[in-house]
Write an enzyme that holds these catalytic residues in place. Structure first.
Site, PDB file in Angstrom:
ATOM      1  N   LYS A 152       4.362  18.232   2.722  1.00 52.10           N
ATOM      2  CA  LYS A 152       4.616  17.955   1.482  1.00 52.10           C
ATOM      3  C   LYS A 152       4.024  16.422   1.233  1.00 52.10           C
ATOM      4  O   LYS A 152       3.369  15.971   1.310  1.00 52.10           O
ATOM      5  CB  LYS A 152       6.217  17.355   0.950  1.00 52.10           C
ATOM      6  CG  LYS A 152       6.640  18.893   1.034  1.00 52.10           C
ATOM      7  CD  LYS A 152       6.076  19.958   0.654  1.00 52.10           C
ATOM      8  CE  LYS A 152       7.338  21.787   0.927  1.00 52.10           C
ATOM      9  NZ  LYS A 152       7.020  22.190   1.731  1.00 52.10           N
ATOM     10  N   TYR A 200      17.531  23.811   2.586  1.00 49.20           N
ATOM     11  CA  TYR A 200      16.866  24.304   2.030  1.00 49.20           C
ATOM     12  C   TYR A 200      16.378  26.103   2.682  1.00 49.20           C
ATOM     13  O   TYR A 200      16.758  26.288   3.791  1.00 49.20           O
ATOM     14  CB  TYR A 200      15.124  23.760   2.969  1.00 49.20           C
ATOM     15  CG  TYR A 200      14.270  24.894   2.852  1.00 49.20           C
ATOM     16  CD1 TYR A 200      13.156  24.940   1.543  1.00 49.20           C
ATOM     17  CD2 TYR A 200      13.065  24.774   3.869  1.00 49.20           C
ATOM     18  CE1 TYR A 200      12.641  25.258   1.525  1.00 49.20           C
ATOM     19  CE2 TYR A 200      11.829  25.847   4.471  1.00 49.20           C
ATOM     20  CZ  TYR A 200      11.917  25.766   2.984  1.00 49.20           C
ATOM     21  OH  TYR A 200      10.322  26.458   3.054  1.00 49.20           O
ATOM     22  N   ARG A 243      -3.322  23.401  23.591  1.00 47.01           N
ATOM     23  CA  ARG A 243      -1.972  23.865  22.750  1.00 47.01           C
ATOM     24  C   ARG A 243      -0.542  22.974  23.593  1.00 47.01           C
ATOM     25  O   ARG A 243       0.421  23.455  22.858  1.00 47.01           O
ATOM     26  CB  ARG A 243      -1.283  25.294  23.115  1.00 47.01           C
ATOM     27  CG  ARG A 243      -0.110  26.167  22.950  1.00 47.01           C
ATOM     28  CD  ARG A 243      -0.165  26.968  23.184  1.00 47.01           C
ATOM     29  NE  ARG A 243      -0.987  27.498  24.270  1.00 47.01           N
ATOM     30  CZ  ARG A 243      -0.249  27.561  25.901  1.00 47.01           C
ATOM     31  NH1 ARG A 243       0.905  27.283  25.928  1.00 47.01           N
ATOM     32  NH2 ARG A 243      -0.494  27.959  26.588  1.00 47.01           N
ATOM     33  N   ASP A 247      16.845  16.732   8.387  1.00 41.55           N
ATOM     34  CA  ASP A 247      15.807  16.963   7.449  1.00 41.55           C
ATOM     35  C   ASP A 247      15.205  15.961   6.183  1.00 41.55           C
ATOM     36  O   ASP A 247      15.936  16.185   5.291  1.00 41.55           O
ATOM     37  CB  ASP A 247      15.282  18.586   6.934  1.00 41.55           C
ATOM     38  CG  ASP A 247      14.097  19.168   5.866  1.00 41.55           C
ATOM     39  OD1 ASP A 247      13.786  17.987   5.832  1.00 41.55           O
ATOM     40  OD2 ASP A 247      14.459  20.103   5.827  1.00 41.55           O
TER      41      ASP A 247
HETATM   42  N1  PLP Z   1      12.165  21.551   4.715  1.00 41.21           N
HETATM   43  C1  PLP Z   1      12.136  21.289   3.423  1.00 41.21           C
HETATM   44  C2  PLP Z   1      13.464  20.167   3.192  1.00 41.21           C
HETATM   45  C3  PLP Z   1      11.793  22.135   2.171  1.00 41.21           C
HETATM   46  O1  PLP Z   1      11.109  21.998   1.345  1.00 41.21           O
HETATM   47  C4  PLP Z   1      10.068  23.513   3.416  1.00 41.21           C
HETATM   48  C5  PLP Z   1       9.212  23.754   2.009  1.00 41.21           C
HETATM   49  O2  PLP Z   1       9.471  23.420   0.914  1.00 41.21           O
HETATM   50  C6  PLP Z   1      10.316  22.998   4.580  1.00 41.21           C
HETATM   51  C7  PLP Z   1      11.315  22.535   5.589  1.00 41.21           C
HETATM   52  C8  PLP Z   1       9.438  24.029   5.124  1.00 41.21           C
HETATM   53  O3  PLP Z   1       8.169  22.995   5.833  1.00 41.21           O
HETATM   54  P1  PLP Z   1       6.677  24.175   5.149  1.00 41.21           P
HETATM   55  O4  PLP Z   1       6.579  24.945   4.583  1.00 41.21           O
HETATM   56  O5  PLP Z   1       5.959  22.864   5.924  1.00 41.21           O
HETATM   57  O6  PLP Z   1       7.562  25.063   6.661  1.00 41.21           O
END
Ligand code: PLP
Length: 403
Positions: free
Chosen positions: A232, A135, A77, A207
């Site tokens: 992704k 998002y 952890r 992000d």
């Molecule tokens: N940021 C963006 C732009 C996303 O499209 C997503 C998920 O679709 C996330 C963050 C969140 O990621 P996770 O699903 O791995 O928690």
């Protein structure tokens, strides 16, 4: 248990000495099974360190590692070698072109990384500036969870630098942006937002899930913190959930993020880390190909009169900024607006209707349906994540579905 006799027989085959020579009962030997001597072994592929804890000869050694007085691993952890290998690999990609050390921390998901940033940087009474087209998971976290703890957020047009400047207050703890907005494909001018954050003395996190290296490396353009849903493009095969933070500012705030990651336990498991290391080896090949195919499809769609948003197209409002800050193509994400989006999705055979993005298979999503009646996304919009299929197959499938 070191005194379980094991040795090598003919042809280097492992053998154990007669059971009669060991002082231990059969079930004790089952628990502490002998292991081959690995001290001189150097595997070419990194093993998955699938262990919760690490052994020590002496309690003091373990206490020193746990207390950060000595390097090493004590408990997964806190740190795990496979997870650290993924963090190092990602940091080395984001470090490209920088003359400062870069570090990454890896998490159980993109949202685990995102929530750790907000929880670490915001106190009650703090304020966050975020994009209006943020998002949905980030929006939900800011409004539904952090709102309860007295954190206030302004959602603004992140493409308008004066609006962003005007939204920053004395109590602003963080400016949050996305390199390419989800699902509108709006482009953030990273250097522009970074400059006004520097002037205001406010940290700037971005992000960059939609634009991993080689498409964009936001640290080069002045972002303090880069955030990825590694689920992704970094993983790339739609088979793992993970998140990451990357920085070139190795300061107290970075240490505090690591402390919170340990304390909340939002860490990446070793099996997931191994999958990500495997995926990252083909990241450049995948993303370059996905960007090329997306560009071809966007161009053909536009020529056919379909309303298409793709940062690589000259008529995209963010094209000039994208052309400056994206160096490995414009990514594999585009959106189209059509009269009957659900009918189009229903007719597709190669494109798969599914959420998520950045994998080898091409996905299509009607975000307004997913986001529900309060969705800010236009009802006509379909989000396309371009995979690795042949561009001709993707194109002919779109043509028959749009007909
Ligand atoms: N940021 C963006 C732009 C996303 O499209 C997503 C998920 O679709 C996330 C963050 C969140 O990621 P996770 O699903 O791995 O928690």
């Amino acid at each position: 248990m070191s005194d379980q006799p094991a040795s090598e027989g003919p042809m280097n085959l492992p053998v154990v000495e007669p059971a009669a020579t060991t002082p231990y009962a059969e079930n004790t030997r089952a628990v502490h099974a002998p292991r081959p001597d690995l001290s001189a072994v150097r595997p070419l592929g990194l093993p998955t360190y699938r262990t919760a804890a690490f052994e020590f000869e002496r309690t003091q050694d373990y206490a020193d590692v746990l207390g950060d007085r000595k390097p090493g691993y004590s408990y997964s952890r806190i740190d795990n070698p496979t997870a650290d290998a993924f963090a190092l690999g990602l940091a080395s990609l984001e470090a490209h072109g920088l003359d400062r050390p870069v570090a990454a921390q890896v998490f159980a998901s993109g949202m685990a990384a995102i929530s750790t940033v907000f929880l670490s940087l915001c106190r009650s009474g703090a304020h966050v500036v975020a994009p209006a087209a943020v998002y949905g998971g980030t929006y939900g976290l800011l409004t539904h969870i952090l709102g309860r703890f007295g954190v206030d957020a302004s959602f603004v047009d992140m493409t308008d630098l004066e609006t962003v400047r005007g939204a920053i207050r004395d109590n602003t703890a963080l400016v949050w942006a996305e390199t390419i907005a989800n699902p509108t494909t709006a482009i953030t001018d990273i250097a522009g937002v970074a400059a006004l954050c520097r002037d205001a003395g406010v940290p700037f996190a971005i992000d960059s899930t939609f634009a991993p290296a080689p498409v964009c490396r936001p640290l080069r353009w002045g972002a303090d913190l880069v955030v990825h849903s590694a689920t992704k493009y970094l993983g790339g095969h739609s088979d793992v959930l993970a998140g990451a933070l990357v920085t070139a500012k190795l300061d107290d705030a970075w240490a505090a993020l690591a402390q919170l990651r340990h304390d909340e336990g939002a860490v990446l498991g070793p099996v997931e880390a191994w999958l990500l290391l495997r995926g990252m080896r083909t990241l450049y090949a995948r993303v370059e190909r996905q960007s090329q195919t997306a560009f071809v499809l966007a161009t053909k769609l536009a020529a056919r009169g379909v309303a298409v948003d793709y940062p690589g197209l000259q008529n995209h409002p963010g094209h000039a900024v994208a052309a400056r800050q994206m160096q490995g193509g414009f990514g594999g994400m585009l959106s189209i607006r059509v009269a009957d989006p659900l009918a189009v999705v229903g007719k597709l055979r190669v494109w798969v209707p599914a959420t998520s993005l950045g994998g080898v298979e091409s996905l299509i999503e009607h975000r307004a349906s997913v986001e529900g009646p309060t969705s800010p996304t236009p009802k006509s919009l379909l989000r396309l994540s371009v995979g690795l299929e042949h561009p001709d197959d993707l194109w002919s499938d779109l043509v028959q579905a749009l007909a």
